[in-house]
Design an enzyme around this catalytic site. Structure first.
Site, PDB file in Angstrom:
ATOM      1  N   PHE A   1       0.831  -1.205   0.000  1.00  0.00           N
ATOM      2  CA  PHE A   1       0.000   0.000   0.000  1.00  0.00           C
ATOM      3  C   PHE A   1       0.875   1.270   0.000  1.00  0.00           C
ATOM      4  CE2 PHE A   1      -2.518   3.320   2.049  1.00  0.00           C
ATOM      5  CZ  PHE A   1      -3.708   3.226   1.352  1.00  0.00           C
TER       6      PHE A   1
ATOM      7  N   ASN B   1      -4.076   2.499  10.168  1.00  0.00           N
ATOM      8  CA  ASN B   1      -4.797   2.875   8.955  1.00  0.00           C
ATOM      9  C   ASN B   1      -5.194   1.557   8.307  1.00  0.00           C
ATOM     10  OD1 ASN B   1      -5.770   3.831   6.539  1.00  0.00           O
ATOM     11  ND2 ASN B   1      -3.747   4.228   5.664  1.00  0.00           N
ATOM     12  N   PRO B   2      -6.328   1.003   8.707  1.00  0.00           N
ATOM     13  CA  PRO B   2      -6.689  -0.346   8.240  1.00  0.00           C
ATOM     14  C   PRO B   2      -7.356  -0.302   6.861  1.00  0.00           C
ATOM     15  CG  PRO B   2      -8.368   0.498   9.711  1.00  0.00           C
ATOM     16  CD  PRO B   2      -7.345   1.589   9.580  1.00  0.00           C
TER      17      PRO B   2
END
Ligand SMILES: C[S@@+](CC[C@H](N)C(=O)[O-])C[C@H]1O[C@@H](n2cnc3c(N)ncnc32)[C@H](O)[C@@H]1O
Length: 271
Positions: A89, A184-185
């Protein structure tokens, strides 16, 4: 080849594909291909043939909507220059505020213990440890490549954090209880349409079930039994995740981002 000629040609190709800010993209990609700082693109005149070849390969990738950060392998977070692996990510600017809020929540706590859940490149954990050298920071990620990526960043920057592979808190059961859990899932509701660039990022880092709140609620409910008595959580969310099921042991606050969207959930244990 002349620098300006390369930049104009790159811009023309990207503009035709509807890429936003095509000239800036071309400057970044040329600088990366040449190993220059970005400003050098304005002062150099010629580029060697091998650099031109690499640059146009980068332009071709960008044309296919590969994110710039996956092409250059670099991303900035707060003041940190991070490496980002393809398929891990890419840290977003809004998450910088999550890290800053987390830092404010631990002001006044000496030697705090921090858990960063779903660490990705390690960005949040690394920034917290950089600003609070007295903190002990543990981070986890279920994705092996993310764990390797975060470890590489920690090593390159000389910032000491523990990065562990596994599901949420499972690698942390023998670690000291945290003063703060930050995350920050993955929080995007499943099925939501995303820009083409985002499709290059791993689904497990993006989607959090039907309303996007599956991982958030797991963090809250599993984390509440792990936190120290006056512990806190700082979690990045999306307005689509609301309302969330928040246990009564917490008071909570939701902060909005500059666009006015609910973005940061802060939980503070009451008793
Ligand atoms: C939105 S990304 C955030 C990465 C990083 N914290 C950032 O802000 O750039 C979510 C991360 O959570 C990880 N993840 C997803 N499910 C997980 C789970 N069950 N346990 C641990 N990590 C998980 C993903 O692999 C991904 O790296």
């Amino acid at each position: 080849m002349r620098v300006m000629e390369a930049l104009r040609e790159g811009k023309r190709i990207l503009e035709k594909e509807g890429i936003e800010e095509p000239f800036l993209n071309a400057v970044i990609l040329l600088s990366s291909a040449a190993g220059w700082e970005r400003w050098e693109a304005w002062v150099k005149e010629e580029i060697p043939e091998d650099v031109a070849g690499r640059y146009f390969e980068y332009i071709e990738k960008r044309k296919k909507r590969v994110p710039v950060e996956y092409i250059t392998g670099k991303v900035k977070f707060c003041e940190l220059e991070l490496v980002v692996y393809s398929g891990v990510f890419i840290p977003r600017p809004e998450t910088e505020e999550v890290a800053e809020v987390a830092l404010r929540e631990i002001e006044g706590i000496k030697n705090p213990v921090i858990y960063d859940i779903g660490t990705g490149t390690g960005c949040i954990a690394l920034w917290i440890k950089k600003k609070r050298p007295d903190a002990t920071v543990f981070s986890t990620d279920i994705d092996k490549r993310a764990v390797e990526n975060a470890k590489e960043n920690a090593k390159r920057l000389g910032i000491e954090i523990s990065v562990l592979e596994g599901d949420l808190f499972s690698p942390l059961h023998d670690k000291p209880a945290p003063d703060l859990i930050v995350s920050n899932p993955p929080y995007i509701p499943e099925g939501k349409e995303l820009p083409p660039e985002v499709r290059y990022e791993p689904e497990d880092a993006l989607f959090g079930g039907k309303k996007g709140r599956k991982i958030i609620e797991r963090i809250i409910h599993e984390g509440k039994d792990i936190l120290k008595r006056e512990g806190k959580m700082v979690i990045e969310i999306d307005p689509a995740n609301l309302p969330l099921n928040i246990p009564p042991c917490f008071s909570y606050e939701i902060r909005k981002d500059p666009a006015g969207k609910e973005r940061i959930l802060i939980l503070r244990r009451k008793e």
